[in-house]
Enzyme design. Structure first.
Site, short mmCIF file in Angstrom:
data_model
loop_
_atom_site.label_atom_id
_atom_site.label_comp_id
_atom_site.label_asym_id
_atom_site.label_seq_id
_atom_site.Cartn_x
_atom_site.Cartn_y
_atom_site.Cartn_z
N CYS A 108 2.58 41.32 0.67
CA CYS A 108 2.51 41.25 -0.81
C CYS A 108 1.25 40.54 -1.31
O CYS A 108 0.92 40.63 -2.49
CB CYS A 108 3.75 40.58 -1.37
SG CYS A 108 5.25 41.50 -1.05
N HIS A 247 1.83 38.01 -8.46
CA HIS A 247 2.58 39.02 -7.71
C HIS A 247 3.96 39.18 -8.35
O HIS A 247 4.68 38.21 -8.56
CB HIS A 247 2.70 38.60 -6.25
CG HIS A 247 3.66 39.43 -5.48
ND1 HIS A 247 3.64 40.81 -5.51
CD2 HIS A 247 4.69 39.08 -4.68
CE1 HIS A 247 4.61 41.27 -4.74
NE2 HIS A 247 5.28 40.25 -4.22
N ASN A 277 9.38 44.94 -7.11
CA ASN A 277 8.34 44.35 -6.25
C ASN A 277 7.71 45.48 -5.43
O ASN A 277 8.33 46.02 -4.52
CB ASN A 277 8.98 43.31 -5.33
CG ASN A 277 7.98 42.67 -4.38
OD1 ASN A 277 6.87 43.17 -4.20
ND2 ASN A 277 8.38 41.57 -3.76
#
Ligand code: COA
Length: 324
Positions: A108, A247, A277
């Site tokens: 990520c 993020h 996500n």
């Protein structure tokens, strides 16, 4: 030494929308639980013709807008095949000839690592322009029976074109702050499928295992710590930051990080409600959406910060440039 200047942006999402209500028909969960704990309402799930490379090509095309690039850096932890990297195929499909092309895997945090890599190529004079793409189909690593991870993740891609320019130009990236802590890899990982343990039918080994509460805590602490470092390096005060594009893991992580930094909540940029996500795609997708809807305007000072499996985390800053 040339700076890397953001000169184009693009994004791509799979067609299939899966909302919380649909999930609650097959898992022991509810729209209310998912929305209040994560901020997510729906996510996109890839299907045929929507592999990581497929999405990366679509996002890359938009960012290039007919321009070339000397190199392609593809941030992903879900390449189309375990070998080779997907970036060369993406470069070829984008018509970039024999441009340098390779994958970067920082999960990520991949897009921030990719930006740092692209910036390094430009600063070292190795490339004059770099296409940095964050693309993941992380739902391919998710156990469809696991209510702890299914609601969180979605698929997508985002891309930016970097060109050589001046450090004081709008769009110039940096400084950067990058870190990792492999000692905590087990908080968020897929046990099998690599060289140590090949493919397996055991769900607990072939799918992403996540210790959610510990990851939540680490994400808030590390993104805040890294943001402070990068702001100091840039000579910016927290008050100078117009937009925080972190993020998109969980809206509560973004809000808690902003609070730790002493930043107002309305500085937080988020599109998590509609995409979930999306791993390495998360920050460029959020930048793209915020640019498109006017949340980001030329001159805005932007803090980017990410956290992910590895563990990895990192941050950078830029002033938003004029883009077509
Ligand atoms: N639907 C309904 N209930 C659920 C659920 C779901 N999808 N998932 C978990 N629960 C339950 C748990 O079983 C627990 O029940 P209990 O109290 O009876 O034991 C309760 O909800 C609370 O669980 P908990 O894990 O403490 O919730 P939380 O507030 O920490 O939220 C996460 C869970 C996963 C949303 C949160 O920890 C998180 O976002 N962590 C970070 C994940 C992440 O960002 N990963 C990627 C990093 S790049």
């Amino acid at each position: 030494m040339p700076a890397a200047v953001l000169a184009g942006i693009g994004s791509a999402l799979p067609a299939r929308i899966v909302d919380n209500h649909e999930l609650s028909t097959r898992l022991d969960t509810s729209d209310d639980w998912i929305r209040t704990r994560t901020g997510i309402t729906e996510r996109r799930i890839s299907g045929p013709g929507e592999s990581t490379a497929d999405l990366a090509v679509q996002a890359g095309e938009q960012a290039l807008r007919g321009r070339g690039a000397d190199a392609v850096v593809l941030a992903t932890s879900t390449p189309d095949q375990p070998c080779p990297a997907s970036a060369p195929q993406v470069a070829a499909r984008l018509g970039l000839g024999t441009a340098a092309a390779y994958d970067v895997n920082a999960v990520c945090t991949g897009f921030i690592y990719g930006l740092a890599t692209g910036t390094g190529l430009i600063a070292a004079g190795i490339a004059r322009s770099v296409l940095v793409i964050g693309a993941d189909t992380l739902t391919t690593l998710i156990d469809p029976e696991d209510r702890g991870t299914v609601p969180i993740f979605g698929d997508g891609a985002g891309a930016v074109l970097l060109r050589a320019g001046e450090p004081d130009e709008p769009g110039a990236l940096g400084p950067f702050d990058l870190h990792s802590d492999g000692g905590q890899a087990g908080l968020l990982w897929v046990e099998a499928g690599g060289c140590r343990k090949r493919l397996t039918d055991v769900p607990a080994e072939r799918y992403l295992a996540m210790q959610g509460t510990a990851v939540f805590r680490e994400a808030c602490a590390r993104m805040a710590e890294s943001s402070v470092t990068v702001l100091e390096r840039a000579g910016w005060l927290v008050d100078n930051v117009d937009r925080f594009v972190g993020h998109q893991a969980n809206i509560r992580i973004l809000q808690a990080t902003a609070k730790r930094l002493g930043m107002p909540e309305d500085a937080v940029v988020s599109n998590i409600h509609r995409v979930g996500n999306t791993s390495a795609a998360s920050i460029p997708l959020a930048l793209h959406d915020a640019h498109a809807d006017g949340t980001l305007i030329a001159g805005h000072r932007i803090l980017l910060s990410a956290f992910g499996a590895g563990l990895t985390w990192g941050s950078t800053v830029l002033s938003w440039p004029e883009l077509d």
